[in-house]
Design an enzyme around this catalytic site. Sequence first.
Site, mmCIF file in Angstrom:
data_model
loop_
_atom_site.group_PDB
_atom_site.id
_atom_site.type_symbol
_atom_site.label_atom_id
_atom_site.label_comp_id
_atom_site.label_asym_id
_atom_site.label_seq_id
_atom_site.Cartn_x
_atom_site.Cartn_y
_atom_site.Cartn_z
ATOM 1 C CG ASP A 1 -44.176 -7.103 -57.350
ATOM 2 O OD1 ASP A 1 -43.276 -6.272 -57.114
ATOM 3 O OD2 ASP A 1 -45.131 -7.301 -56.585
ATOM 4 C CG ASP B 1 -47.117 -5.802 -52.463
ATOM 5 O OD1 ASP B 1 -47.853 -5.520 -53.437
ATOM 6 O OD2 ASP B 1 -45.928 -5.460 -52.386
ATOM 7 C CB ALA B 2 -51.797 -9.710 -54.155
ATOM 8 C CE LYS B 3 -46.363 -4.207 -56.570
ATOM 9 N NZ LYS B 3 -45.820 -4.917 -55.402
ATOM 10 N NE ARG B 4 -53.402 -12.174 -56.350
ATOM 11 C CZ ARG B 4 -52.345 -12.965 -56.263
ATOM 12 N NH1 ARG B 4 -51.293 -12.796 -57.032
ATOM 13 N NH2 ARG B 4 -52.329 -13.942 -55.377
#
Lengths: 272, 272
Positions: A98, B93-96
């Site tokens: 991020d 919102d974690a963007k895994r």
Amino acid sequence: MHFNAQLSQASHGHQSLLCVGLDPDPARFPAGMKGDSRRIFDFCARIVDATKDLVNAFKPQIAYFAAHRAEDQLEQLMAYMKRVAPGVPVILDAKRGDIGSTAEQYAREAFERYQADAVTLSPYMGFDSIEPYLKYEGKGLILLCRTSNPGGSDLQFETLANGDRLFEQVARLAAGRWNRDGRLGLVVGATFPAELARVRELAPTLPLLIPGVGAQGGDAAATVKAAWRPDGPIIVNSSRAVLYAGDGEDFAQKARQVAQATRDALNAARPA
Amino acid sequence: MHFNAQLSQASHGHQSLLCVGLDPDPARFPAGMKGDSRRIFDFCARIVDATKDLVNAFKPQIAYFAAHRAEDQLEQLMAYMKRVAPGVPVILDAKRGDIGSTAEQYAREAFERYQADAVTLSPYMGFDSIEPYLKYEGKGLILLCRTSNPGGSDLQFETLANGDRLFEQVARLAAGRWNRDGRLGLVVGATFPAELARVRELAPTLPLLIPGVGAQGGDAAATVKAAWRPDGPIIVNSSRAVLYAGDGEDFAQKARQVAQATRDALNAARPA
């Protein structure tokens, strides 16, 4: 201590290239614990006790804790590993990625809350998404490069205008411009030995974290031949094949047997 | 309900393209809460109350909770939003990004534990790293495509052999082969309107989540002109500019004023 030094000490001290991945799935726990997410710490602690003299690292995967609301058990486990296996570095497998201000929060999670020695990260958002983790002195940052899953090729195997594949470009950046103080490493799957060798060529001295040996089918000997160098450390991860070697009361003993056999196979493949 | 339908209802019902991002940083909380990580829920709930009729989505960023051991407050917040703003979809919102078996755990975290309506994901590991999330009916999956941070260009702007940039290839995949049942969206930064327009061209009807308006400097009008289409929804995120608009007792009122002004600016830029 610097992550690379911790890794080197554990590798030499335990004569091992093996990392045990802690992916606790209560549905696969042995009789007496099966299905009980309150026993995640207990299960992992038994595995740690049984394998801690056989490994060069432990690698807890955070999703297996988060899915069960078990962050407290992960904290407990991180503290436990530091106590019973102080010489074994712990890689928190989180694959975060991020922008700067949010990356600072993730870095705080990994290094302050969980006291990890290293963390896995995604490179997709570029250098400034990695930079905040470098503020934590000595900690290792291991970037996804070439992953062993079938879809790993979807983007990583794209050819760039300069002839490189995308994963080669990530290896170049991690070994070069991004590696400001020598604390980057790379994740490279065991299932593609030729690509492992190529990453090693591009990043001769970076620690390579290599999943895919064991349950995912990678061959231990081919992995070591492709990636190991006297000055190029490797961390060969096995999770399920070790954790779920047995499903009875002797599961920890069975796990130890598999870990020992895997360690020995990896060592046997190392050139003299 | 399908995420796209939720989004459409909230966008029309509230006449809004604005998403308020919930990135709670206790160090920036107003007087009386400042520095107190036990007040994360309280702070976010006040922001939700003050803006819930002005937005088409809320987007909590999980790192801001995890860094403070505040997963319980995130659970509480998710439940609160469902109660007081049932018509507003919530994007976690974690963007895994991880392989199948681990992705299943992350999907469980996002959709079962936190009851999110959509989640942000990294595309680096390919389609099978996304597939496990599709098992949850109706949920939206929003993939990183072109991010607004300075390092966003490091990989995303690489030119591939076919002439595409990497982010264009991600847009093509998300709009095509990967979009098996119409539940994918894309994250595209507001700071590059020309690239936003290009992504919209490649993915004409996909929801675009657009961070970077407000504190990150993106221009609201240019964003809407580049990305909005009658059948191409946009979710324009503003976090810090709204959350920290005021630092006194009237912080929620100040947040509302900024949210309203941003919503109005976005609407004014929409072609008649």
